[in-house]
Design a protein around this motif. Structure first.
Motif, short mmCIF file in Angstrom:
data_model
loop_
_atom_site.label_atom_id
_atom_site.label_comp_id
_atom_site.label_asym_id
_atom_site.label_seq_id
_atom_site.Cartn_x
_atom_site.Cartn_y
_atom_site.Cartn_z
N SER A 152 0.69 -1.07 0.13
CA SER A 152 -0.03 0.06 0.06
C SER A 152 1.06 1.29 -0.07
N TYR A 153 0.45 2.30 -0.52
CA TYR A 153 0.82 3.54 -0.58
C TYR A 153 -0.17 4.53 -0.26
N LEU A 154 -0.07 5.37 1.01
CA LEU A 154 -0.70 6.77 1.40
C LEU A 154 -0.10 7.83 1.30
N HIS A 155 -0.15 8.69 0.49
CA HIS A 155 0.50 10.00 0.34
C HIS A 155 0.30 11.22 1.53
N SER A 156 0.91 12.08 1.46
CA SER A 156 0.79 13.08 2.38
C SER A 156 -0.29 13.97 2.46
N TRP A 157 -1.55 13.55 1.76
CA TRP A 157 -2.54 14.13 1.62
C TRP A 157 -3.44 14.01 2.77
N HIS A 158 -3.31 14.59 3.93
CA HIS A 158 -4.15 14.07 5.12
C HIS A 158 -5.76 14.26 4.87
N ASN A 159 -6.20 15.25 4.01
CA ASN A 159 -7.80 15.16 3.94
C ASN A 159 -8.37 14.11 3.16
N THR A 160 -7.25 13.43 2.55
CA THR A 160 -7.97 11.83 2.08
C THR A 160 -7.29 10.85 2.44
N HIS A 161 -5.87 10.71 2.63
CA HIS A 161 -5.02 9.48 3.01
C HIS A 161 -4.97 9.27 4.38
N SER A 162 -5.46 10.33 5.33
CA SER A 162 -5.58 10.27 6.60
C SER A 162 -7.05 10.15 6.98
N SER A 163 -7.86 10.36 6.10
CA SER A 163 -9.47 10.50 6.31
C SER A 163 -9.98 9.07 5.69
N LEU A 164 -9.38 7.99 5.44
CA LEU A 164 -9.92 6.99 4.76
C LEU A 164 -11.28 6.66 4.76
#
Length: 439
Positions: free
Chosen positions: A198-210
């Motif tokens: 998996s890869y989750l980028h530094s976009w916290h409004n999406t990749h930290s809000s899955l």
């Protein structure tokens, strides 16, 4: 002498009158003093390079049909990074540079520039044309105080992009309906000594809000009324999931590497460094400098639980008319063409235009890529059509400030500098402080 002067004066006045009449016969003057028959130039600012956007051939078609209009395509960045683009856009706006059309990638940045007075309302043009924007387009950005400030171009749906070769090697099927728990299991089974699952980028409004983005509504850090949404249990669960993937399971690229190595999400996926990335449907064709040598599978946005209905955030790029444009009618006319016939002709993105045929559009998108065989069409269609759109709304301009506070706390958590409870408490307090300061 008086007689000669009188006839001279009469002659001069007659010459001026004839010249004026002659001028009116040839052209009519516009409000800015320019001839209506003169060619005008519209400056169109965006972040998509020509290799991807195919602007040159598209614009040539419009200019052929509208010979009095010249479109100047102005990608403000070379890396197709919309974050860098908005920085350059703001510099351009602060310097008072003229522009006619402005492209936006998301509602948050769009609202911020409306409040700054960068873009103009288009209600008068919609009314003159006699159209209901919501009947013509999908995923219309909401009206703000009764005003519309642009037209949607792309129809962008959140989904998961997967390396099918990695799926086959792991003996896994392409998910057609799944949960975040399933995603976690897939990431574990896809991880090898050579790549992460998996890869989750530094976009916290999406990749930290899955998990927050899997809900039917209230999918942002703020609610529709501008109040804080930081206490939503799915926000905490999203952070917990990301931390589990990166720091406990070690099946997703660690956030420390993303920051320290300034990793690019396209590079990570297309080079095979990571098997899956939650992303949006603009990646059907926006491969950047990469051409995949493997087949790309597509899965719908995961659900929070198996019993839930499948929802996905939908939006897309929007084009607005710049407030300082001296040719707003012509800018609107190009914008209407670009968001309907133009985007279909372009063959790069899924249109928001309701009259476009999805099957035909997807086939054209695939055929226009460097490797059409890389797109698994069956799974792509399923990923786009098996989900319902979550409710969207125009957030207040201070949502950007709220996300800035959120981002800072998330990074401390993912870097192991504070625990989850402290992180959530700080997020809730700081987001509430932003709300209080702006209401």
């Amino acid at each position: 002498m008086k007689k000669i002067s009188w006839f001279a004066l009469i002659g001069m006045l007659l010459m001026v009158f004839l010249a004026a009449c002659s001028g009116n016969d040839e052209t009519s003057s516009g409000e800015d003093g320019s001839s209506s028959d003169d060619q005008i130039t519209l400056k169109f600012v965006h972040w998509i390079n020509d290799d991807v956007g195919k602007w040159e051939s598209l614009i040539a078609k419009y200019e052929e049909e509208n010979p009095n209009v010249k479109i100047e395509s102005m990608p403000l960045v070379e890396n197709m990074n919309s974050e860098d683009y908005f920085k350059q856009l703001d510099l351009m706006a602060s310097a008072g540079e003229k522009m006619d059309l402005v492209m936006f990638s998301n509602m948050n940045d769009w609202v911020k520039r409306i409040d700054a007075g960068l873009v103009a309302p288009i209600n008068e043009y919609l009314d003159a044309e006699g159209i209901d924007i919501n009947e013509v387009y999908n995923n219309t950005y909401p009206a703000i105080d009764g005003n519309y400030y642009g037209l949607p171009m792309k129809n962008v749906t959140n989904l998961v992009m997967i390396n099918k070769q990695h799926l086959d090697e792991a003996g896994l099927e392409i998910p057609t309906e799944w949960t975040w728990e399933d995603y976690q299991k897939y990431a574990e089974q896809l991880t090898t000594d050579d790549h992460y699952g998996s890869y989750l980028h530094s976009w916290h409004n999406t990749h930290s809000s899955l998990k927050l983005l899997s809900k039917p509504e209230n999918t942002m850090i703020l609610k529709e009324d501008g109040s804080s949404n930081a206490d939503d249990p799915m926000l905490k669960a999203s952070l917990e999931l990301r931390n589990q993937l990166e720091n406990a399971d070690k099946t997703s690229v660690p956030f420390t590497e993303i920051l320290s190595q300034k990793l690019d999400y396209r590079q990570q996926f297309f080079s095979g460094e990571a098997s899956m990335i939650p992303i949006a449907s603009y990646m059907i064709t926006e491969w950047g400098q990469f051409t995949p040598d493997f087949e790309i599978a597509w899965a719908p946005w995961p659900k929070n639980s198996a019993d839930d209905e499948a929802y996905s955030a939908m939006g897309g790029d929007l084009v607005s008319v710049a407030q300082n444009s001296e040719h707003k009618q012509e800018a609107y006319d190009f914008m209407r063409w670009l968001t309907t016939e133009g985007i279909v002709e372009q063959g790069v993105w899924v249109p928001s235009w309701k009259e476009a045929d999805l099957d035909t559009v997807l086939e054209k998108l695939a055929s226009g890529t460097e490797n059409p065989d890389a797109i698994d069409m069956e799974s792509l269609k399923n990923a786009l059509t098996s989900v319902q759109p979550s409710k969207s709304f125009a957030p207040p301009s201070y949502v950007t400030e709220a996300y800035t506070e959120f981002d800072a706390e998330v990074e401390l958590y993912l870097l192991g500098e504070q625990d989850l409870e402290t992180t959530m408490q700080n997020i809730q307090e700081k987001v509430q402080a932003v709300v209080d300061a702006n209401q």
